[in-house]
Write a protein that holds these residues in place. Structure first.
Motif, short mmCIF file in Angstrom:
data_model
loop_
_atom_site.label_atom_id
_atom_site.label_comp_id
_atom_site.label_asym_id
_atom_site.label_seq_id
_atom_site.Cartn_x
_atom_site.Cartn_y
_atom_site.Cartn_z
N ILE A 1 52.36 51.49 32.75
CA ILE A 1 51.69 51.16 34.01
C ILE A 1 51.41 52.38 34.90
CG2 ILE A 1 51.94 49.84 36.17
CD1 ILE A 1 53.12 47.58 34.29
N PRO A 2 52.38 53.29 35.12
CA PRO A 2 52.05 54.48 35.92
C PRO A 2 50.96 55.34 35.27
CG PRO A 2 54.41 54.41 35.35
CD PRO A 2 53.78 53.22 34.74
N HIS B 1 50.39 42.43 35.61
CA HIS B 1 51.69 42.95 36.06
C HIS B 1 51.56 43.42 37.51
CE1 HIS B 1 55.19 45.51 36.46
NE2 HIS B 1 55.68 44.92 35.38
N PRO B 2 52.52 43.09 38.36
CA PRO B 2 52.37 43.44 39.79
C PRO B 2 52.32 44.94 40.04
CG PRO B 2 54.56 42.49 39.34
CD PRO B 2 53.73 42.30 38.11
N MET C 1 27.57 57.35 31.27
CA MET C 1 28.73 56.96 32.09
C MET C 1 29.86 56.42 31.21
SD MET C 1 28.92 55.98 35.74
CE MET C 1 28.62 54.21 35.85
N THR C 2 31.07 56.73 31.62
CA THR C 2 32.26 56.29 30.89
C THR C 2 33.01 55.26 31.73
OG1 THR C 2 32.42 58.53 30.02
CG2 THR C 2 34.30 57.10 29.65
N ALA C 3 33.47 54.21 31.09
CA ALA C 3 34.28 53.20 31.77
C ALA C 3 35.69 53.18 31.18
CB ALA C 3 33.64 51.82 31.61
N LEU C 4 36.64 52.80 32.00
CA LEU C 4 38.01 52.56 31.54
C LEU C 4 38.18 51.06 31.32
CD1 LEU C 4 40.87 53.77 31.02
CD2 LEU C 4 41.40 53.16 33.40
N ILE C 5 38.63 50.69 30.13
CA ILE C 5 38.88 49.28 29.80
C ILE C 5 40.41 49.11 29.71
CG2 ILE C 5 38.39 47.37 28.21
CD1 ILE C 5 35.81 48.65 29.30
N VAL C 6 40.94 48.28 30.56
CA VAL C 6 42.40 48.07 30.63
C VAL C 6 42.70 46.70 30.00
CG1 VAL C 6 44.39 47.91 32.16
CG2 VAL C 6 42.51 49.48 32.71
N VAL C 7 43.34 46.75 28.85
CA VAL C 7 43.51 45.54 28.04
C VAL C 7 44.85 44.85 28.34
CG1 VAL C 7 43.77 44.71 25.66
CG2 VAL C 7 42.05 46.45 26.19
N ASP C 8 44.80 43.65 28.86
CA ASP C 8 45.92 42.70 28.87
C ASP C 8 47.24 43.25 29.43
OD1 ASP C 8 43.94 41.30 27.56
OD2 ASP C 8 45.07 40.89 25.75
N CYS D 1 54.89 42.16 29.02
CA CYS D 1 55.83 43.17 29.51
C CYS D 1 57.25 42.62 29.39
CB CYS D 1 55.49 43.52 30.95
SG CYS D 1 53.94 44.44 31.08
N PRO D 2 58.26 43.51 29.41
CA PRO D 2 59.64 43.05 29.28
C PRO D 2 59.93 41.89 30.23
CG PRO D 2 59.55 45.44 29.18
CD PRO D 2 58.15 44.97 29.52
#
Ligand code: VGL
Ligand code: ZN
Length: 204
Positions: free
Chosen positions: A28-29, A92-93, A1-8, A14-15
């Motif tokens: 983000i998109p 980020h929202p 299985m593969t996981a997506l790790i979304v860092v910080d 962000c600006p």
């Protein structure tokens, strides 16, 4: 299985944030679209107490982006960022990953930083992410987020060393690039066996 790790992917990176990474919000998109392809998504969140030892303000006479030697090694001194409970520390929202299953907070001990999602900067103290993935039967991870040359880089290197097959999706990352750190990060990551992918090529 593969996981997506979304860092910080947090406001402060962000600006408009305290340690803004150029174009940080542009990923983000791409991250949201990638997230839809994964059942297992884990977020990391930089999460410092006020007065954290990685903040230049904690080192009188030192400037932001200088390095100092700490008991655990070299430490870049940063502007104050991602302070626990502040808006800057929130995701980020625009990040839209409601199915993410775990959030790993890191850098919460005042005396030690943690770029990596796996180990604190002493390179010994685990965050629990490695055990979490192992128990979930994850053997491959794709990493995205901020910043390519710091938290993504350290997370990817620790992932390979932990025996995970590791992909980094460049278009879904942005770097800080201090004195060539971005190019160095890519050569260190690829030398170690991290594979660099576009979202289209990602075998997932
Ligand atoms: C990060 C510097 C300080 C990152 C975190 O997320 O790359 N960089 N804290
Ligand atoms: Zn930090």
């Amino acid at each position: 299985m593969t996981a997506l790790i979304v860092v910080d992917v947090q406001n402060d990176f962000c600006p408009g944030g305290r340690l803004a990474v150029a174009g940080g919000d542009q990923i983000i998109p791409v991250v949201n679209a990638l997230g839809r392809r994964f059942q297992t998504v884990v977020l990391t969140q930089d999460w410092h107490p006020a007065g954290h030892s990685s903040f230049a303000s904690h080192h009188p006479g030192r400037n932001q982006f200088e390095s100092v030697t700490m008991p655990y090694g070299e430490q870049v001194l940063w502007p104050e960022h991602c302070v626990q409970g502040t808006r800057g520390a929130e995701f980020h929202p625009g990040l839209d990953l409601p199915h993410a299953q775990a959030i790993i907070r890191k850098g919460y001990r005042s005396g030690v930083d943690s770029y990596s999602g796996f180990f604190e900067a002493d390179r010994m103290t685990p965050t629990g992410l490695g055990g979490y993935l192992k128990e979930r039967g994850i053997s491959r991870i794709a990493i995205v987020g901020l910043a390519t040359d710091f938290c993504v880089n350290w997370t990817a290197q620790d992932a390979v060393r932990s025996g995970l097959e590791t992909f980094v999706v460049e278009e879904a990352c942005r770097g800080i690039d201090l004195d060539g750190s971005l190019a160095r990060a890519w050569s260190d990551m690829t030398a170690l066996g991290v594979r660099r992918f576009t979202p289209q090529e990602l075998p997932m």
